[in-house]
Design an enzyme around this catalytic site. Structure first.
Site, PDB file in Angstrom:
ATOM      1  N   CYS A  47      34.534  25.440  46.600  1.00 27.02           N
ATOM      2  CA  CYS A  47      33.697  25.333  47.802  1.00 27.02           C
ATOM      3  C   CYS A  47      33.337  26.724  48.317  1.00 27.02           C
ATOM      4  O   CYS A  47      34.180  27.611  48.351  1.00 27.02           O
ATOM      5  CB  CYS A  47      34.420  24.554  48.906  1.00 27.02           C
ATOM      6  SG  CYS A  47      34.506  22.796  48.594  1.00 27.02           S
ATOM      7  N   HIS A  48      32.082  26.879  48.720  1.00 33.83           N
ATOM      8  CA  HIS A  48      31.617  28.145  49.277  1.00 33.83           C
ATOM      9  C   HIS A  48      32.083  28.287  50.722  1.00 33.83           C
ATOM     10  O   HIS A  48      32.062  27.305  51.470  1.00 33.83           O
ATOM     11  CB  HIS A  48      30.082  28.215  49.255  1.00 33.83           C
ATOM     12  CG  HIS A  48      29.504  28.278  47.887  1.00 33.83           C
ATOM     13  ND1 HIS A  48      29.359  27.176  47.084  1.00 33.83           N
ATOM     14  CD2 HIS A  48      29.031  29.337  47.176  1.00 33.83           C
ATOM     15  CE1 HIS A  48      28.818  27.540  45.932  1.00 33.83           C
ATOM     16  NE2 HIS A  48      28.609  28.842  45.957  1.00 33.83           N
ATOM     17  N   ASP A  81      51.042  12.745  61.761  1.00 35.89           N
ATOM     18  CA  ASP A  81      52.092  13.678  62.162  1.00 35.89           C
ATOM     19  C   ASP A  81      52.528  13.447  63.604  1.00 35.89           C
ATOM     20  O   ASP A  81      53.721  13.458  63.912  1.00 35.89           O
ATOM     21  CB  ASP A  81      51.607  15.117  61.990  1.00 35.89           C
ATOM     22  CG  ASP A  81      52.648  16.129  62.430  1.00 35.89           C
ATOM     23  OD1 ASP A  81      53.790  16.074  61.919  1.00 35.89           O
ATOM     24  OD2 ASP A  81      52.334  16.964  63.295  1.00 35.89           O
ATOM     25  N   MET A  93      32.012  18.166  51.387  1.00 36.91           N
ATOM     26  CA  MET A  93      33.448  18.432  51.253  1.00 36.91           C
ATOM     27  C   MET A  93      34.062  18.793  52.604  1.00 36.91           C
ATOM     28  O   MET A  93      35.200  18.417  52.900  1.00 36.91           O
ATOM     29  CB  MET A  93      33.711  19.542  50.227  1.00 36.91           C
ATOM     30  CG  MET A  93      33.293  19.179  48.812  1.00 36.91           C
ATOM     31  SD  MET A  93      33.956  17.598  48.221  1.00 36.91           S
ATOM     32  CE  MET A  93      35.701  17.889  48.328  1.00 36.91           C
ATOM     33  N   GLU A  94      33.302  19.492  53.434  1.00 38.80           N
ATOM     34  CA  GLU A  94      33.781  19.853  54.764  1.00 38.80           C
ATOM     35  C   GLU A  94      33.978  18.601  55.618  1.00 38.80           C
ATOM     36  O   GLU A  94      34.984  18.471  56.330  1.00 38.80           O
ATOM     37  CB  GLU A  94      32.814  20.832  55.421  1.00 38.80           C
ATOM     38  CG  GLU A  94      32.868  22.237  54.846  1.00 38.80           C
ATOM     39  CD  GLU A  94      32.231  22.407  53.466  1.00 38.80           C
ATOM     40  OE1 GLU A  94      32.434  23.465  52.851  1.00 38.80           O
ATOM     41  OE2 GLU A  94      31.536  21.482  52.981  1.00 38.80           O
TER      42      GLU A  94
END
Length: 158
Positions: A78-79, A129, A114-115
């Protein structure tokens, strides 16, 4: 047979060269569905749960935004991107489940799918969590790309 864009002629990994691509407005929207269970959702009031660690959804949204910004550190091909905007929404859908939508916007030469997927995942992981002291039966069930605009093609998935 189509060739993977991140492999060179010798089948070795490479980062795709985007220098010749046009700068366009690009968006990516990802959706995650998560099972929390009745035991966890019963603790929420007005779509939020305040814990000793802080407000669950607000903290998860901030974590998701950080995840979006760190995507290129986590996924090798990924860039690094100058993100224009991130909007994360969390909705309790019934007495056991929630949905997370992560929309990422950029003006650039490469997409932000992807982000968006990373942001949705990190949001869910943060919810897990922060709620694991109540139950560890939570499950991140599905994370998928819902929409991509800009670049060579637009995509809309159900």
């Amino acid at each position: 047979m189509s060739k993977f864009s991140h492999l060179n002629d010798k089948n070795n990994p490479k980062m795709v060269n985007v220098s010749d691509k046009n700068i366009t407005k690009r968006t990516g929207i990802a959706k995650a569905t998560m099972f929390l269970g009745k035991e966890v959702i019963a603790h929420f009031t007005n779509d939020e749960l305040i814990t000793k660690k802080g407000p669950v959804f607000q903290t998860a949204i901030i974590a998701g935004i950080q995840g979006v910004k760190k995507t290129s550190d986590l996924i090798p091909m990924c860039h690094p991107l100058l993100i224009n905007g991130v909007d994360i929404d969390i909705h309790i859908t019934d007495e056991e489940h929630l949905e997370v939508f992560c929309k990422v916007t950029i003006t650039g030469k490469t997409g932000v799918e992807m982000e968006a997927l990373t942001g949705a995942n990190i949001t869910c992981l943060t919810i897990y969590d922060m709620c694991k002291s109540i139950s560890q039966k939570m499950v991140i069930k599905e994370v998928k790309l819902v929409e991509k605009t800009g670049g060579k093609s637009d995509i809309k998935n159900d």
